[in-house]
Every structure is written in structure tokens, then in C-alpha cells.
Write a protein that holds these residues in place. Structure first.
Motif, PDB file in Angstrom:
ATOM      1  N   VAL A 219      62.845 166.796  48.772  1.00 32.79           N
ATOM      2  CA  VAL A 219      62.867 166.676  50.225  1.00 32.79           C
ATOM      3  C   VAL A 219      64.316 166.758  50.667  1.00 32.79           C
ATOM      4  CG1 VAL A 219      62.980 164.143  50.188  1.00 32.79           C
ATOM      5  CG2 VAL A 219      62.083 165.313  52.210  1.00 32.79           C
ATOM      6  N   THR A 220      64.560 167.362  51.812  1.00 34.82           N
ATOM      7  CA  THR A 220      65.929 167.491  52.289  1.00 34.82           C
ATOM      8  C   THR A 220      66.121 166.685  53.565  1.00 34.82           C
ATOM      9  OG1 THR A 220      65.559 169.414  53.720  1.00 34.82           O
ATOM     10  CG2 THR A 220      65.993 169.847  51.386  1.00 34.82           C
ATOM     11  N   THR A 221      67.367 166.395  53.847  1.00 42.32           N
ATOM     12  CA  THR A 221      67.703 165.933  55.183  1.00 42.32           C
ATOM     13  C   THR A 221      67.747 167.159  56.087  1.00 42.32           C
ATOM     14  OG1 THR A 221      70.094 166.192  54.891  1.00 42.32           O
ATOM     15  CG2 THR A 221      69.120 164.100  54.192  1.00 42.32           C
ATOM     16  N   ILE A 222      67.933 166.948  57.370  1.00 39.70           N
ATOM     17  CA  ILE A 222      68.018 168.077  58.288  1.00 39.70           C
ATOM     18  C   ILE A 222      69.199 168.966  57.926  1.00 39.70           C
ATOM     19  CG2 ILE A 222      68.416 168.720  60.695  1.00 39.70           C
ATOM     20  CD1 ILE A 222      66.867 166.116  61.425  1.00 39.70           C
ATOM     21  N   ASN A 223      70.339 168.345  57.620  1.00 40.22           N
ATOM     22  CA  ASN A 223      71.513 169.135  57.245  1.00 40.22           C
ATOM     23  C   ASN A 223      71.390 169.752  55.865  1.00 40.22           C
ATOM     24  OD1 ASN A 223      72.941 168.823  59.625  1.00 40.22           O
ATOM     25  ND2 ASN A 223      73.902 166.927  58.966  1.00 40.22           N
TER      26      ASN A 223
END
Length: 549
Positions: A219-223
């Protein structure tokens, strides 16, 4: 060498070739010197737009964005962009003249006189420094570039007294921490979760190798969006704010978080992870609350960590231990989703916007995780489902989305699309998307870049359409109409309180676009097709859609 020449020569030595800003009475010597070095001088219509454009340039190019303003109101106009860059860890160098060295530092009526502009910028930047001699200028700029290279990148401001402009006169962070300990924990884990932030941008290949080896989801952060291929079956995309994602992470006995603050603006809740947490970050302060801290750049640490993990457990051995199944593309159900303020923002039947492909192998238990996360994503974005599906169909994998702080973006696009986002997290400014997209296109003219914004946010910097037209940029600009500040309206309802000062008159964006020399279309029957035409145009295209209520 004059002070202005010292600035230009030092920037050139650091391979700066593009500067964003607006000329003014006090910075003309700088513009003259920069021109003599052949630098490209981009002139937005407002210094805030210059800052956002430099921010977008930095995110795409990987190089510091440079902003040049005049004294007083010029640099203060760029303060919002500096605050945003600070929040998102973007390397931004802001240069401005200041009152002369002979100025008594009290009010005398000097043009653009400001009580203490360096102190004002210090409040929103990592630091601000006022030089006092011409000889100090190169070293002050060198400190800025060393700061960008050696630690967590954030904006800095250099103030040069106006009378000095015409007056004559690689560091890397080593890996620190126990990589073998981290590798042993990962190799011995029953379930691993991986979180990638913006600091993992240059380590996507190694992160994907780790995920495949450990049968892990990412999963990623928005950035952190765009670090992995958007369609890869292990890429959950941005979604730390989803309850289903947080539930999944707490089923992992080891979580590897790379280049992320794990900030409230990423999580939306007071989420606490109870298992073994491995954190890789260039900022030592970010690794304190972790089981195994590794202070390093991701591109240095992750390949080394992956090699150690592969030595301990091979992908082939793992596949022999657990059966693999394909992923289901369709899932239906009912779910209700709350936003960061607690108000319900989505509910109803689940409809797939962008599911993982059926190809690719994951273990059966992870199929259920992916389906649960997909359900919550779909409920969150259901209000904009047809438009988001059309946008997803139009976007190539390499496309970059510059998005604003609009409901259409953070509840819609960020919940469904997995392309790389340029998004103003943390500081949460409005008006970011359009100028950031302009800067991104300048950094890489061949890169497909599109803008997503609500009607309220776009009006903060809609004048930068003139800049995009002037530069001949083929930007699709999709603006969603909801008649004002929809998020604040929802929070007023949730209090509850009367809805005041949130309903806005929206201009005719099509006519406005045409007035600027851009293309405009409202409520197209074929949104996918119109986005495709916009990517092929020689000017920006404003595409208006109506938000469903």
C-alpha cells in the motif's frame, strides 16, 4: 563578480536550468544574470503559482525547484507554496531580495518594505537565511543544496539584500541500522505488509522484488503512488486511510514502512500498529517509533535488504508452501464509509472502478484482503464512479495526475486510480493542481499529465491557464462542479450547523478556458475520448463534469 552573478553562477554549478518567478524592481539584476547563463525563466501569473509550479517540477524531475521573487509581497505570495512543500518533503529553493544592508530595519517607507520577511519565511520553510556579504552568497546556496541532498528535503529561503545584487565581491546519508535484523524478521514472518511513501520513489524495483519474494501486498501513501506499476497485482495503491487497509496491516506480524511519516494526513484516524515495525527513512526522527529502525535513503537500503531476504527465503520456496490463486475482478456487497471528519461520504452497492487483473499470483487469504479493500474504495468513490471509470480508461500507466484538495480528488480519484499523484497532503492547500501540472510538464514535456480539481479549488489559481496556454501544454483539466466547498459543507452538516459561506458561484469554465486561449467542453458524453483528444491537443483543455449528489 556581483552578488547577482554569484547567485547565477552557483545555481549553474548545481545544474539548475529552470527558474520560476516574476520579475520586479528589486530582482532585475538576478534576472539579468540568470539570462546570461541561458536559464529558462518561467513567468506564472502569481508567485503562489510559481511556487506550486516549482513544486511540480521538483516532484517529476527529482531536482530542486527554484523560485525567484521580488521583495516583500512577492516572496510572501509564495509562502503558501513553501508551506505545502514543507509538508510534502519537496526540495524547493526560494530566493528573494531583501531590504538593503544599510536599512535601519524599521519602517522608513522603502518599496516592498517588510518588517522581517526572513522570519516570516522561516516559519513555513525548513529554514530561512539572510546573507550579509557578496562572498557569503555561494556558500549559503551550497548549504541549501547540501541540505537537499543530505537529509529530508524541505523548502529553504535565501534572502539577499538588494544592494548586494549589483555590488562587486555530494553528501549522502549512510545506512545506519540493522539490515540483517530486518531481513531476518521479514523472512521469518507469517504475513508481511509493505508501505511505500514518497521517499521510496527511487526504490520501486527493489520494493516489488521484496513483495514478490515475501508474498506481500503493498500500500502506498498519496505521495508514494506511482512507485509501483499501477496495474501490478500486488499494488493496492494509496489507501492508508481505509479502515480495511488498517485492519489488514494489523493482521501482519511484520510491516515494512519506507520513506513515509505515517502521518495523520495519510491515516485519517488514530491508527496504531501493534506488530513488528521496520522503518527505513532518511530522517532519524521518523524511525524512533519503530521496532527496527534503519536510517537510510530507500534506494540505498532496499536493494541491500532484498538481497539479504532472498538469501533467507526464495520466491520458489514460498510458492511451494502456499497455493496460489487468481484474483477476482468483480465483487459486490454493501458498505458505508466515513471521511476524516466522521461524516458518511459513500455507501451503497459496490461497483468496480479499477480492480487488480486476474493474472498474477497471490495466496488465497490475500484475495479476501484485496476484495475488502476494493469494496471500501468503491463505496468511497461511488459518487464519481462513471467519471472515474472513464478517466481510468483514458490514462496510460505512465500518466501523472496533479490533483487538488477537492472531494472529487481525495474521496474519488485517490481511492481508485493508481497512477502517480502530485497532491498537496498535510498542509492541504487549495489551487495546487494546475500550476503543479504546469511545472511537471516543464520537467518532462513528453510526460502525460492531467489535472483533477473541484470548482472551488480550481478558482484559486485558474489564472495559470494563461501560463499553460503560453507554454503550449496539452493538459486535460477535469473540473468537478459541486457548487462550492463541498467538504466544509459536509462538516457543517455533521456538526450540525447552518451551511454558511460555502456555496460559490461557478463561472462558465468553458468560456473562461476559451478566453484564456484554451479549449473547453462541458459534460461530454464520451469523457474518455475527450481526455484522449486533450492529450493530443496543443493547448490545455478544460473538461467540466457535474458532481452527482
Amino acid at each position: 563578480m556581483t552578488g547577482a552573478a554569484a547567485v547565477a553562477a552557483t545555481l549553474a554549478a548545481y545544474d539548475v536550468d529552470t527558474v520560476f518567478g516574476i520579475p520586479g524592481t528589486h530582482n532585475l539584476a538576478l534576472y539579468e544574470a540568470l539570462s546570461s547563463h541561458g536559464m529558462r525563466l518561467i513567468t506564472p501569473r502569481h508567485e503562489q503559482g510559481a511556487g506550486y509550479a516549482a513544486d511540480g517540477y521538483a516532484r517529476i524531475s527529482g531536482r530542486p525547484g527554484v523560485v525567484l521573487t521580488t521583495t516583500g509581497p512577492g516572496i510572501l505570495n509564495a509562502a503558501a507554496a513553501a508551506g505545502q512543500a514543507y509538508s510534502d518533503s519537496i526540495p524547493l529553493l526560494l530566493i528573494s531580495p531583501g531590504v538593503p544592508t544599510t536599512h535601519p530595519r524599521r519602517s522608513t517607507g522603502y518599496l516592498h518594505e517588510t518588517k522581517n520577511q526572513s522570519a516570516a519565511m522561516d516559519a513555513v520553510c525548513a529554514w530561512s537565511h539572510r546573507v550579509t556579504t557578496v562572498a557569503e552568497i555561494p556558500s549559503a546556496l551550497a548549504v541549501a543544496f547540501t541540505f537537499f541532498a543530505g537529509g529530508r528535503p524541505r523548502p529553504v529561503h535565501i534572502e539577499i539584500p538588494a544592494d548586494l545584487l549589483d555590488a562587486p565581491g555530494d553528501f549522502s546519508v549512510p545506512v545506519r541500522g540493522s539490515l540483517p535484523e530486518a531481513a531476518a524478521a521479514l523472512a521469518g514472518a507469517r504475513r508481511v505488509g509493505i508501505i511505500l511513501g514518497g521517499g521510496a520513489r527511487k526504490a520501486g524495483t527493489a520494493a516489488l522484488h521484496l513483495a514478490e519474494t515475501l508474498n506481500a501486498l503493498v500500500v502506498t501513501t498519496i505521495n508514494g503512488t506511482g512507485t509501483l506499476p499501477p496495474t501490478h497485482h500486488r499494488n493496492l495503491g494509496p489507501g492508508l486511510f481505509l479502515k480495511s487497509t488498517q485492519t489488514w496491516l494489523n493482521t501482519c506480524d511484520v510491516v515494512l514502512a519506507v520513506g513515509t511519516e505515517l502521518a495523520p494526513s495519510d491515516l485519517w484516524t488514530d491508527f496504531t500498529y501493534e506488530g513488528t515495525l521496520i522503518r527505513i527513512d532518511v530522517d532519524p526522527a521518523q524511525t524512533t517509533a519503530s521496532t527496527i529502525p534503519i536510517v537510510a535513503r530507500a534506494e540505498a537500503a532496499l536493494p541491500a535488504l532484498a538481497a539479504l531476504v532472498v538469501d533467507a527465503v526464495s520466491g520458489a520456496d514460498l510458492r511451494e508452501r502456499v497455493p496460489m490463486v487468481g484474483l477476482s475482478e468483480e465483487h459486490t456487497g454493501e458498505v458505508s464509509v466515513a471521511g476524516p471528519s466522521g461524516e458518511p461520504v459513500g455507501e451503497g452497492p459496490i461497483r468496480r472502478v479499477s480492480a487488480h487483473p486476474a493474472s498474477g499470483e497471490v495466496t488465497p487469504d490475500l484475495v479476501a484482503v484485496i476484495q475488502q479493500i476494493s469494496e471500501e474504495r468503491a463505496a468511497l468513490s461511488s459518487r464519481w464512479y462513471p467519471e472515474l471509470a472513464a478517466i481510468a480508461e483514458a490514462l496510460p500507466d505512465e500518466a501523472v495526475i496533479a490533483a487538488d484538495n477537492s472531494m472529487f480528488c481525495y474521496y474519488g480519484a485517490l481511492a481508485t486510480l493508481k497512477n502517480r499523484f502530485l497532491f498537496p497532503t498535510g498542509f492541504g492547500t487549495l489551487g495546487y493542481a494546475l500550476p503543479a501540472a504546469i511545472g511537471a510538464k516543464i520537467a518532462d514535456p513528453d510526460l502525460p499529465v492531467m489535472v483533477l480539481a473541484g470548482d472551488g479549488a480550481l478558482q484559486f489559481t485558474v489564472q495559470e491557464l494563461a501560463t499553460a496556454v503560453e507554454l503550449g501544454q496539452n493538459l486535460p483539466i477535469v473540473v468537478s462542479l459541486n457548487g462550492g466547498y463541498g467538504e466544509i459543507r459536509a462538516e457543517m452538516r455533521a456538526r450540525p450547523m447552518p451551511e454558511v459561506a460555502v456555496d460559490l458561484h461557478a463561472p462558465d469554465f468553458v468560456k473562461l478556458a476559451e478566453a484564456f486561449g484554451a479549449r473547453g467542453i462541458a459534460h461530454p458524453a464520451d469523457l474518455t475520448g475527450e481526455i484522449g483528444k486533450a492529450f493530443a491537443a496543443d493547448v490545455p483543455t478544460v473538461i467540466v463534469i457535474q458532481e452527482q449528489t
